[in-house]
Scaffold this active site. Structure first.
Site, mmCIF file in Angstrom:
data_model
loop_
_atom_site.group_PDB
_atom_site.id
_atom_site.type_symbol
_atom_site.label_atom_id
_atom_site.label_comp_id
_atom_site.label_asym_id
_atom_site.label_seq_id
_atom_site.Cartn_x
_atom_site.Cartn_y
_atom_site.Cartn_z
ATOM 1 N N GLU A 65 0.825 -1.200 0.000
ATOM 2 C CA GLU A 65 0.000 0.000 0.000
ATOM 3 C C GLU A 65 0.864 1.257 0.000
ATOM 4 O O GLU A 65 1.472 1.598 1.012
ATOM 5 C CB GLU A 65 -0.929 0.018 1.211
ATOM 6 C CG GLU A 65 -1.844 1.230 1.207
ATOM 7 C CD GLU A 65 -2.816 1.253 2.370
ATOM 8 O OE1 GLU A 65 -3.748 2.068 2.323
ATOM 9 O OE2 GLU A 65 -2.639 0.459 3.318
ATOM 10 N N GLU B 280 -12.118 1.837 3.472
ATOM 11 C CA GLU B 280 -11.214 2.279 4.539
ATOM 12 C C GLU B 280 -11.361 3.789 4.752
ATOM 13 O O GLU B 280 -10.495 4.581 4.390
ATOM 14 C CB GLU B 280 -9.764 1.910 4.228
ATOM 15 C CG GLU B 280 -8.883 2.001 5.468
ATOM 16 C CD GLU B 280 -7.413 1.800 5.173
ATOM 17 O OE1 GLU B 280 -6.721 1.252 6.047
ATOM 18 O OE2 GLU B 280 -6.953 2.203 4.107
#
Length: 306
Positions: free
Chosen positions: A185, A282
């Site tokens: 990420e 998220e």
């Protein structure tokens, strides 16, 4: 009546559409809309809907399923009690839901970790990857999040990249036999200054160098809107290495429709390219309480309406 009993009763009451936060507040009934199918597998997280059903994680999962969500993610899953992990796994299985990402290791937010090339830190990372395999198997998870940590200001960036690649190659050898995937990420410079991995081309280069089906990209659209913009072209350029998406609008990091990102077009684009993986939610709720929980659901209905 206890809240859990109330929840079970109302979920079984019938089917229809959620009309918004006021619907629950006035009618005191949650309508099961399981028959509604989103185009993509959106994955909420715990706390997102607790204002509706309370703190119990299982009640929250049941509510997600009742609203048509087919996936779930939890960054903190590895730290949860094993009994709770097993209960969550059973709930996911019962509701035909897919387990999304959890964070696989301790992230070096302040001190250099994988970029440093320090052998001790590398071994610690690999030990945590090994322990994450058991968590993934317990939950039926396929993906785990990896963040290489902070930059090492004492090393040239090219050396740091080589160090990260070597660590990820070693980790891939560990998890590849289990058909699991580390998703890297990149994090934006504003929220997470000083991190080694920031941009999608950088993640793409690393994945190509690692050259493993177990090392792919987690393309977080919120982070990349801040870091680099040009979202759809950059998604296309990274496409063959992307295994997972996460979302949040900017500014604010809340549900789609609260910021500047055209999520309907992005969701339509990745759907048209055949993406059948998970889209992790998220982000926070832009409105507190029950109204905010239902605002999130309605935001995904709207963004998915293409």
């Amino acid at each position: 009546m206890q809240r859990r009993s109330f929840f079970k009763k109302t979920i079984a009451a019938g089917s229809g559409l959620i009309l918004g936060g006021g619907f629950y507040s006035e009618a005191k009934e949650i309508i099961n809309i399981k028959e509604q199918i989103f185009n993509l597998h959106y994955a909420p997280h715990l706390e997102m809907f607790k204002s509706v059903v309370g703190d119990n994680p299982i009640d929250q999962l049941q509510f997600m399923a009742s609203q048509g969500f087919t996936a779930f993610e939890d960054n903190n899953m590895k730290d949860r009690d094993v009994d709770l992990q097993n209960e969550i796994a059973e709930t996911l299985k019962t509701n035909n839901m897919i387990m999304g990402v959890f964070v696989a290791h301790t992230i070096g937010w302040k001190e250099p970790n994988l970029a440093s090339g320090n052998k001790e830190k590398r071994e610690e990372f690999l030990d945590e990857i090994k322990s994450s395999i058991q968590v993934a198997k317990r939950l039926g998870a396929k993906w785990m999040t990896v963040v290489p940590g902070a930059i090492d200001p004492k090393l040239a960036f090219e050396y740091q990249t080589a160090n990260v690649v070597e660590s990820l190659k070693a980790a891939s050898e560990i998890i590849e036999p289990h058909n699991l995937i580390m998703v890297l990420e990149p994090l934006n410079f504003r929220d997470h200054p000083g991190m080694f991995l920031n941009e999608s081309p950088q993640a793409y280069q690393i994945c190509k160098a690692v050259d493993s089906p177990s090392c792919k990209i987690l393309f977080d659209i919120y982070h990349q809107q801040i870091q680099e913009g040009n979202l759809i072209p950059n998604i296309d350029k990274c496409w063959d290495e992307i295994a997972y998406f996460q979302v949040g609008d900017n500014p604010g990091r809340n549900e789609p429709g609260t910021g500047e990102i055209n999520y309907r077009n992005i969701f339509k684009h990745i759907y048209s390219k055949g993406f059948n993986g998970l889209v992790g939610m998220e982000h926070g709720n832009s409105i507190i309480g029950e109204e905010g929980a239902f605002a999130v659901i309605n935001a995904y209905k709207d963004a998915d309406n293409f």
